[in-house]
Design an enzyme around this catalytic site. Structure first.
Site, PDB file in Angstrom:
ATOM      1  CB  SER A  31      -0.894   0.055   1.242  1.00 33.85           C
ATOM      2  OG  SER A  31      -1.795  -1.002   1.251  1.00 33.85           O
ATOM      3  CG  HIS A  62      -2.572  -1.935  -3.481  1.00 32.84           C
ATOM      4  ND1 HIS A  62      -1.687  -2.943  -3.186  1.00 32.84           N
ATOM      5  CD2 HIS A  62      -2.976  -1.433  -2.299  1.00 32.84           C
ATOM      6  CE1 HIS A  62      -1.570  -3.045  -1.884  1.00 32.84           C
ATOM      7  NE2 HIS A  62      -2.341  -2.152  -1.309  1.00 32.84           N
ATOM      8  CE1 TYR A  86      -8.639  -5.044   1.801  1.00 29.39           C
ATOM      9  CE2 TYR A  86      -6.855  -5.817   3.222  1.00 29.39           C
ATOM     10  CZ  TYR A  86      -7.342  -4.934   2.263  1.00 29.39           C
ATOM     11  OH  TYR A  86      -6.526  -3.957   1.775  1.00 29.39           O
ATOM     12  CD  GLU A  87      -8.066  -6.353  -2.497  1.00 23.65           C
ATOM     13  OE1 GLU A  87      -8.388  -5.787  -3.557  1.00 23.65           O
ATOM     14  OE2 GLU A  87      -6.888  -6.669  -2.216  1.00 23.65           O
ATOM     15  CB  ALA A 114       1.119   0.027   4.660  1.00 15.07           C
TER      16      ALA A 114
HETATM   17  N1  HPA Z   1      -3.442  -2.276  11.213  1.00 15.45           N
HETATM   18  C1  HPA Z   1      -3.523  -3.213  10.236  1.00 15.45           C
HETATM   19  N2  HPA Z   1      -3.049  -3.022   9.021  1.00 15.45           N
HETATM   20  C2  HPA Z   1      -2.446  -1.868   8.741  1.00 15.45           C
HETATM   21  C3  HPA Z   1      -2.322  -0.855   9.700  1.00 15.45           C
HETATM   22  C4  HPA Z   1      -2.855  -1.065  11.002  1.00 15.45           C
HETATM   23  O1  HPA Z   1      -2.787  -0.209  11.906  1.00 15.45           O
HETATM   24  N3  HPA Z   1      -1.675   0.175   9.108  1.00 15.45           N
HETATM   25  C5  HPA Z   1      -1.420  -0.208   7.832  1.00 15.45           C
HETATM   26  N4  HPA Z   1      -1.883  -1.447   7.606  1.00 15.45           N
END
Ligand code: HPA
Length: 279
Positions: A31, A62, A86-87, A114
């Site tokens: 991400s 993305h 989750y998609e 991320a």
């Molecule tokens: N939690 C889960 N996934 C993530 C987060 C988070 O705080 N930040 C970026 N991806």
């Protein structure tokens, strides 16, 4: 539900038709972190939509394309964006690109994501090299290695002690030091998402030894290790996990993408340094 086509050979053939580079290094850019692939030279770009079976990311941030080219003189194949559990994809679909990369000759896989910072010492914009993980999605019965095992690829029962390659971690530490980029090392917790964590969950995950939390990477790591690839993975801390109800702030996807702007140059420096040091 998304189209289910797990013909790895067919997908690999399309990539081979478009690019004659032999790539033994794969990159997965998460991400807001796809920018590194824009810096490849001799680029061939293939939108995921043009590769049968390739899962398309529906998430903002993305780009959804495969970029093949050279970085630090090494031929690499980079996924600019990934698909997530989750998609609505199965974990077989989420990890389809890793199996295709294997057919294309990838032996070393570098993944980025991320993540939220559980460790109170982590700040937004920090990098964390994964040295271990906790796979809560796997522990609750969702694992891409479930189902019949293809013994020609890897073992039924995969050992997990040496998942994150010690040599690659050493190279990453050196690359970060050379570039003056602070680099933590820690444990990534994989959750399904798509919601962010509650404060109670944050306190629990921290108590269990998690340093960062996210919704990706571990499924791909399992499939890559099953196929015998060397793996390195690095989280960009995009937000600090909120562990109390007594704040106005709320975790959101915009802050995740904003932090990418600081993280891309740092991740780029580390990954370039690692590639430079590889034979
Ligand atoms: N939690 C889960 N996934 C993530 C987060 C988070 O705080 N930040 C970026 N991806």
């Amino acid at each position: 539900m998304h189209e289910r086509n797990l013909n790895y050979e067919q997908a690999a053939a399309i990539v081979r038709e478009r690019s004659s580079l032999t790539t033994d290094i794969g990159l997965v850019l998460g991400s807001g972190l796809g920018g590194l692939a824009d810096t490849l030279s001799e680029r061939t770009v293939i939108p995921y939509a043009e590769i049968p079976g390739w899962p398309r990311s529906t998430v903002h941030g993305h780009q959804g394309q495969l970029v093949i080219g050279k970085l630090e003189g090494k031929a690499v194949i980079a996924q600019q964006g990934r698909a997530h559990f989750y998609e609505g994809y199965t974990l077989e679909q989420v990890t389809f690109p890793i199996r295709v990369m294997r057919l294309l000759g990838v032996k070393t896989l570098i993944l980025t994501n991320a993540a939220g910072g559980l460790n109170p010492q982590y700040q937004v914009g920090d990098l964390m090299l994964l040295n271990d993980h906790i796979n809560l999605v796997g522990m609750t019965g969702n694992n891409p290695l479930m189902g019949p095992n293809d013994d020609t690829i890897g073992p039924r029962f995969l050992g997990m002690v040496h998942t994150y390659d010690a040599d690659l971690r050493r190279l990453a530490r050196q690359a970060a030091a050379d570039a003056g980029v602070p680099l933590h090392e820690g444990v990534y917790v994989c959750l399904s998402g798509p919601n962010f964590e509650t404060p109670a969950e944050v306190r629990m995950l921290r108590g269990w030894g998690g340093d960062a939390v996210g919704m990706s990477t571990v499924h791909e790591v399992l499939v890559a290790r099953h196929a015998g690839m060397r793996v390195m993975a690095c989280s960009g801390i995009t937000n600090v996990s909120i562990d109390t109800l007594d704040v106005e702030a709320e975790t959101n996807h915009e802050e995740v993408l904003d932090a990418g702007k600081v993280l891309v140059p740092r991740l780029t420096a580390v990954i370039r340094g690692v590639l430079r040091a590889l034979p």
